[in-house]
Design an enzyme around this catalytic site. Structure first.
Site, PDB file in Angstrom:
ATOM      1  N   CYS A   1      -2.552   7.854   4.134  1.00  0.00           N
ATOM      2  CA  CYS A   1      -2.445   7.512   2.718  1.00  0.00           C
ATOM      3  C   CYS A   1      -3.726   7.759   1.945  1.00  0.00           C
ATOM      4  CB  CYS A   1      -2.015   6.054   2.576  1.00  0.00           C
ATOM      5  SG  CYS A   1      -3.061   4.903   3.509  1.00  0.00           S
TER       6      CYS A   1
ATOM      7  N   GLU B   1       0.868  -1.180   0.000  1.00  0.00           N
ATOM      8  CA  GLU B   1       0.000   0.000   0.000  1.00  0.00           C
ATOM      9  C   GLU B   1       0.899   1.222   0.000  1.00  0.00           C
ATOM     10  OE1 GLU B   1      -2.359   2.647   2.815  1.00  0.00           O
ATOM     11  OE2 GLU B   1      -3.396   0.713   2.870  1.00  0.00           O
TER      12      GLU B   1
END
Length: 520
Positions: free
Chosen positions: A291, A257
């Protein structure tokens, strides 16, 4: 407000007990800084390559018993860990705030996520990984089943920004599958993650099944990759690319990720005041150091003036504080490096003609790494913040004339992690969501809808990563699929040319019948 030392926060003996969990034999340490004060919080021991190798070898031995204990045992252990996380939440919140600089409310999101993912995999692991019957190539004559066995050792590299949430979202499904986990924690989130692991150990997870190490990325991080059978990494795209290449060199899988430059689209049928209120949290939770947080807003020209006015006013009114309670709306950046990056992006934008509607300055009167939540307009491709991830409290607003323009501009990025659409019509928003190049899309919410949906996969497209965490996909990545087929003895399959000459016509007929019956 001055941030406490680790000793003042939890006591020397408690700190030492947490740090003692590390697999570490060296005398090397790293200084962990308290973001609220900029002062040293504590000294964290640093592991060596040999420590990683020794911990990995021990974990592989311990994994056999953990796997053999079975799903029911692991279910009981993880459900007990769920309860302990909630019972110990106040200490975990203190540690998270003190190590990260985030508000207590935003720290609570991590505890909620950790408990949710633990409950989910405790209750779903057996069902997802159960042996299942599949359609055989030749029905009746053959029977086919697929079973799963856990990969022996899973490596988890956890970042500083969401240490508990992201750490458990990777480690817990691996444990539920029957794997062992070797985890590298970031120095900055170390005490919070160690206190979290302690809850799982107290619930019954063997310490040897989940060793934790800390140390430099280029040594300890690489040793993790070289020691495990599958790797979970969360971090920047450049680093994640190198991690993926190293994992590929060993022919092991990896879920990565990585970065994002996440867009939010405000459609013309949205309520501008309501959209502005909801969008603020999407942009500035954890000071944008997330994120999936929003860095770009595209608003339809018909409501752009009202939305922008309301949005800037609400951002200006945010309460920024270092308090260890629920009084703060936004907190501090986590490090000097983060402050430098954010300031550089804002200064560059101003120098190239951007307009600052609010913020744009550091706030040293509160603490050394505080920066005012910042709203920009007139951002162009000449500016660093236009296409590059800021990973801080900076958002750019732009006006669009049509839905198609909004979608095109939202997709005009090398990233594809998260996106958001605000609209008065869910049906309208859903139609547009299918056109966005992002691994998750939230409607009338910034990121929490998809982030909290632990039954649904989470991950990125394009340079935002590979693989998925959460949902059945999040545990299947830790399992090896095994197909077992058997002949039922009803009819012998052809082996010689003569036998094929007899059987070929029957097999062609079988294929035609299966098609006519719409059988897969």
């Amino acid at each position: 407000m001055s941030s406490p030392t680790a000793a003042a926060l939890i006591g020397n003996s408690r700190r030492d007990a947490l740090v003692a969990q590390l697999s570490c034999t060296t005398t090397d340490t790293a200084t962990v800084i308290a973001p609220f004060s900029g002062q040293p919080l504590h000294e964290l021991p640093q592991s060596s390559i040999q420590d990683v190798q020794d911990a990995a070898a021990t974990a592989r031995l311990a994994q056999e018993a953990w796997k053999a204990a079975g799903f029911a045992h692991r279910r009981r252990v993880l459900l007990r860990a769920h309860d302990l996380l909630l019972e110990r939440r106040e200490e975990l919140l203190d540690l998270l705030q003190t190590e990260s600089g985030k508000t207590r409310g935003q720290a609570f999101e991590e505890i909620f996520q950790a408990a949710s993912v633990t409950r989910y995999y405790a209750l779903s692991a057996r069902r997802v990984l159960a042996t299942k019957r599949r359609r055989a190539g030749i029905p009746l004559l053959m029977t086919t089943r697929v079973s799963y066995s856990p990969k022996q050792l899973v490596g988890v590299v956890t970042p500083w920004n969401y240490p508990i949430a992201l750490g458990t979202m990777d480690a817990v499904p691996a444990l539920a599958a029957g794997s062992a986990v070797i985890q590298k924690i970031d120095n900055q989130g170390s005490l919070a993650m160690l206190a979290t692991r302690e809850a799982y150990l107290d619930a019954g997870v063997p310490a040897a099944v989940w060793p934790i190490v800390a140390g430099p990325r280029d040594t300890v991080g690489n040793a993790i990759i070289d020691s495990c059978d599958y790797l979970c990494f969360t971090g920047s795209t450049p680093t994640g690319t190198r991690v993926g290449e190293r994992a590929a060199g060993r022919l092991i899988g990896a879920s990565l990720e990585l970065g994002g430059k996440n867009p939010l689209i405000v459609l013309g049928d949205a309520n501008p005041a309501q959209a502005a209120e909801d969008a603020v949290y999407a942009c500035f939770a954890s000071m944008g150091q997330l994120c999936v947080s929003i860095e770009r807003i595209y608003v339809h020209e018909s409501i752009a003036e009202e939305f922008t006015r309301e949005f800037a006013a609400r951002v200006s009114a945010l309460n920024q504080t270092a308090a260890l309670d629920y009084s703060g709306d936004v907190g501090s950046l986590t490090s000097a490096a983060q402050l430098e990056r954010v300031q550089a992006h804002v200064d560059d934008a101003i120098a190239h003609g951007a307009t600052v509607l609010t913020g744009g300055v550091a706030r040293p009167e509160i603490g050394p790494y505080f920066f005012a939540p910042t709203v920009l307009t007139d951002v162009t491709a000449a500016m660093q913040c236009f296409a590059n991830e800021t990973f801080g409290p900076v958002v750019a607003i732009a006006t669009v004339a049509t839905d198609t323009e909004a979608i095109d501009r939202a997709n005009d990025t090398e990233f594809g992690l998260n996106a958001s659409i605000f609209s008065g019509s869910v049906a309208h928003a859903r139609r547009l969501a299918d056109r966005l190049h992002a691994g998750s899309v939230n409607i009338n919410e910034g990121y929490r809808g998809s982030f909290s949906s632990v039954d649904a996969p989470m991950g990125g497209m394009k340079k935002s990563g590979l693989g998925r965490r959460n949902g059945p996909e999040g545990i299947l990545r830790f399992a090896q699929a095994r197909t077992v087929s058997q002949s039922n003895g009803i009819l012998q399959l052809p082996r010689t040319g003569a036998e094929f000459a007899v059987m070929a016509g029957l097999m062609v007929t079988l294929l035609s019948v299966l098609k006519a019956l719409r059988r897969r």
